[in-house]
Design a protein around this motif. Structure first.
Motif, PDB file in Angstrom:
ATOM      1  N   ALA A 179       0.874  -1.152   0.084  1.00 17.94           N
ATOM      2  CA  ALA A 179      -0.006   0.069   0.159  1.00 17.94           C
ATOM      3  C   ALA A 179       0.717   1.413  -0.005  1.00 17.94           C
ATOM      4  O   ALA A 179       0.392   2.426  -0.573  1.00 17.94           O
ATOM      5  CB  ALA A 179      -0.925   0.069   1.168  1.00 17.94           C
ATOM      6  N   HIS A 180       1.881   1.292   0.607  1.00 21.58           N
ATOM      7  CA  HIS A 180       2.969   2.394   0.719  1.00 21.58           C
ATOM      8  C   HIS A 180       3.435   2.633  -0.744  1.00 21.58           C
ATOM      9  O   HIS A 180       3.483   3.842  -1.243  1.00 21.58           O
ATOM     10  CB  HIS A 180       4.083   2.085   1.769  1.00 21.58           C
ATOM     11  CG  HIS A 180       5.073   3.208   1.903  1.00 21.58           C
ATOM     12  ND1 HIS A 180       4.664   4.407   2.294  1.00 21.58           N
ATOM     13  CD2 HIS A 180       6.410   2.776   1.438  1.00 21.58           C
ATOM     14  CE1 HIS A 180       6.003   5.206   2.075  1.00 21.58           C
ATOM     15  NE2 HIS A 180       6.852   4.257   1.833  1.00 21.58           N
ATOM     16  N   LEU A 181       3.877   1.497  -1.217  1.00 25.94           N
ATOM     17  CA  LEU A 181       4.514   1.789  -2.680  1.00 25.94           C
ATOM     18  C   LEU A 181       3.327   2.254  -3.643  1.00 25.94           C
ATOM     19  O   LEU A 181       3.728   3.135  -4.423  1.00 25.94           O
ATOM     20  CB  LEU A 181       5.116   0.552  -3.274  1.00 25.94           C
ATOM     21  CG  LEU A 181       6.295  -0.085  -2.372  1.00 25.94           C
ATOM     22  CD1 LEU A 181       6.559  -1.487  -2.798  1.00 25.94           C
ATOM     23  CD2 LEU A 181       7.461   0.678  -2.631  1.00 25.94           C
ATOM     24  N   ALA A 182       2.079   1.645  -3.482  1.00 24.74           N
ATOM     25  CA  ALA A 182       1.092   2.311  -4.282  1.00 24.74           C
ATOM     26  C   ALA A 182       0.624   3.614  -4.179  1.00 24.74           C
ATOM     27  O   ALA A 182       0.921   4.445  -5.026  1.00 24.74           O
ATOM     28  CB  ALA A 182       0.008   1.408  -4.308  1.00 24.74           C
ATOM     29  N   GLY A 183       1.074   4.132  -2.860  1.00 24.91           N
ATOM     30  CA  GLY A 183       0.651   5.425  -2.594  1.00 24.91           C
ATOM     31  C   GLY A 183       1.697   6.412  -3.130  1.00 24.91           C
ATOM     32  O   GLY A 183       1.586   7.484  -3.708  1.00 24.91           O
ATOM     33  N   MET A 184       2.958   5.940  -3.007  1.00 24.80           N
ATOM     34  CA  MET A 184       4.068   6.687  -3.524  1.00 24.80           C
ATOM     35  C   MET A 184       3.915   6.830  -5.085  1.00 24.80           C
ATOM     36  O   MET A 184       4.189   8.002  -5.824  1.00 24.80           O
ATOM     37  CB  MET A 184       5.421   5.961  -3.261  1.00 24.80           C
ATOM     38  CG  MET A 184       5.817   5.935  -1.823  1.00 24.80           C
ATOM     39  SD  MET A 184       5.643   7.268  -0.974  1.00 24.80           S
ATOM     40  CE  MET A 184       3.968   7.215  -0.298  1.00 24.80           C
ATOM     41  N   HIS A 185       3.584   5.742  -5.856  1.00 27.89           N
ATOM     42  CA  HIS A 185       3.484   5.901  -7.327  1.00 27.89           C
ATOM     43  C   HIS A 185       2.118   6.565  -7.523  1.00 27.89           C
ATOM     44  O   HIS A 185       1.989   7.293  -8.801  1.00 27.89           O
ATOM     45  CB  HIS A 185       3.065   4.321  -7.795  1.00 27.89           C
ATOM     46  CG  HIS A 185       4.542   3.761  -7.875  1.00 27.89           C
ATOM     47  ND1 HIS A 185       5.727   4.145  -8.894  1.00 27.89           N
ATOM     48  CD2 HIS A 185       5.402   2.930  -6.996  1.00 27.89           C
ATOM     49  CE1 HIS A 185       6.679   3.460  -8.649  1.00 27.89           C
ATOM     50  NE2 HIS A 185       6.443   2.702  -7.525  1.00 27.89           N
ATOM     51  N   ASP A 186       1.023   6.688  -6.710  1.00 30.21           N
ATOM     52  CA  ASP A 186      -0.105   7.404  -7.032  1.00 30.21           C
ATOM     53  C   ASP A 186       0.295   8.997  -6.995  1.00 30.21           C
ATOM     54  O   ASP A 186      -0.391   9.873  -7.818  1.00 30.21           O
ATOM     55  CB  ASP A 186      -1.153   7.380  -6.044  1.00 30.21           C
ATOM     56  CG  ASP A 186      -1.791   6.033  -6.219  1.00 30.21           C
ATOM     57  OD1 ASP A 186      -1.648   5.398  -7.465  1.00 30.21           O
ATOM     58  OD2 ASP A 186      -2.623   5.485  -5.361  1.00 30.21           O
ATOM     59  N   SER A 187       1.621   9.419  -6.299  1.00 31.57           N
ATOM     60  CA  SER A 187       1.657  10.988  -6.062  1.00 31.57           C
ATOM     61  C   SER A 187       2.776  11.191  -6.584  1.00 31.57           C
ATOM     62  O   SER A 187       3.068  12.636  -6.517  1.00 31.57           O
ATOM     63  CB  SER A 187       1.409  11.276  -4.643  1.00 31.57           C
ATOM     64  OG  SER A 187       2.654  10.513  -3.909  1.00 31.57           O
ATOM     65  N   SER A 188       3.542  10.610  -7.240  1.00 31.55           N
ATOM     66  CA  SER A 188       4.996  10.896  -7.793  1.00 31.55           C
ATOM     67  C   SER A 188       5.036  10.222  -9.002  1.00 31.55           C
ATOM     68  O   SER A 188       4.708   9.026  -9.111  1.00 31.55           O
ATOM     69  CB  SER A 188       6.197  10.604  -7.089  1.00 31.55           C
ATOM     70  OG  SER A 188       5.886  11.234  -5.699  1.00 31.55           O
ATOM     71  N   PRO A 189       5.911  10.851 -10.067  1.00 25.54           N
ATOM     72  CA  PRO A 189       6.331  10.043 -11.449  1.00 25.54           C
ATOM     73  C   PRO A 189       7.235   8.831 -10.677  1.00 25.54           C
ATOM     74  O   PRO A 189       7.849   8.816  -9.815  1.00 25.54           O
ATOM     75  CB  PRO A 189       7.054  11.123 -12.200  1.00 25.54           C
ATOM     76  CG  PRO A 189       7.298  12.096 -11.416  1.00 25.54           C
ATOM     77  CD  PRO A 189       6.389  12.192  -9.999  1.00 25.54           C
ATOM     78  N   PRO A 190       7.361   7.912 -11.668  1.00 21.05           N
ATOM     79  CA  PRO A 190       8.161   6.445 -11.519  1.00 21.05           C
ATOM     80  C   PRO A 190       9.642   6.970 -10.866  1.00 21.05           C
ATOM     81  O   PRO A 190      10.108   6.219 -10.113  1.00 21.05           O
ATOM     82  CB  PRO A 190       7.987   5.664 -12.708  1.00 21.05           C
ATOM     83  CG  PRO A 190       6.656   5.998 -13.372  1.00 21.05           C
ATOM     84  CD  PRO A 190       6.522   7.584 -12.761  1.00 21.05           C
TER      85      PRO A 190
END
Length: 152
Positions: free
Chosen positions: A20-31
């Motif tokens: 979930a943490h990784l998904a949240g990071m990818h939702d708010s920042s470019p890869p």
């Protein structure tokens, strides 16, 4: 009473919170601006991974990566959604700071996002004595990142 203990990010439910943490990071920042570590990296050498528990419920996670003999980096600080606003992040942060001090580290460093979703995280770090700094270690200037450090 919150119990913070060394844990394995490959086990459930810790694994799900890391995902979930990784998904949240990818939702708010470019890869290219996502610097969160994956599950296997969080279980790797040079890292200590903790989980915070409220009874049988996972409340949060955090990790410490030692990247020089006397410097450490906070990684993967995340509070489970059901526990947001209850001080779990502050407890985890203080636990990691105390552990780093007990190891003889002289400073802690971290990277966090710069978008609105990360405002609470940056406020927490500032309130615990972290100050903005330039990119460190292998990081470079990135408009989606903020960098902080704190002497121990």
């Amino acid at each position: 009473m919150i119990d913070i203990r060394v844990s394995d990010p490959r086990t459930s439910p810790e694994r799900e919170l890391v995902i979930a943490h990784l998904a949240g990071m990818h939702d708010s920042s470019p890869p290219e601006s996502v610097h969160a570590l994956g599950i296997d990296a969080l279980a790797g050498p040079g890292l200590t991974f903790w989980s915070a528990w409220d009874g049988a419920e996972l409340a949060g996670i955090g990790a410490l990566k030692v990247f020089e003999e006397d410097r450490g980096e906070l990684k993967s600080m995340r509070v489970a959604d059901a526990f947001l606003g209850r001080g779990i992040g502050r407890l985890m942060l203080r636990h990691i700071v105390a552990d780093a001090q007990s190891r003889g580290l002289t400073s802690l460093w971290l990277e966090t996002g710069s978008t609105p979703e990360f405002v609470p995280a940056a406020a927490l770090y500032r309130s615990e004595g972290f100050v903005p700094c330039a990119p460190f270690a292998d990081y470079t200037d990135d408009p989606f990142s903020l960098y902080f450090t704190r002497a121990l």
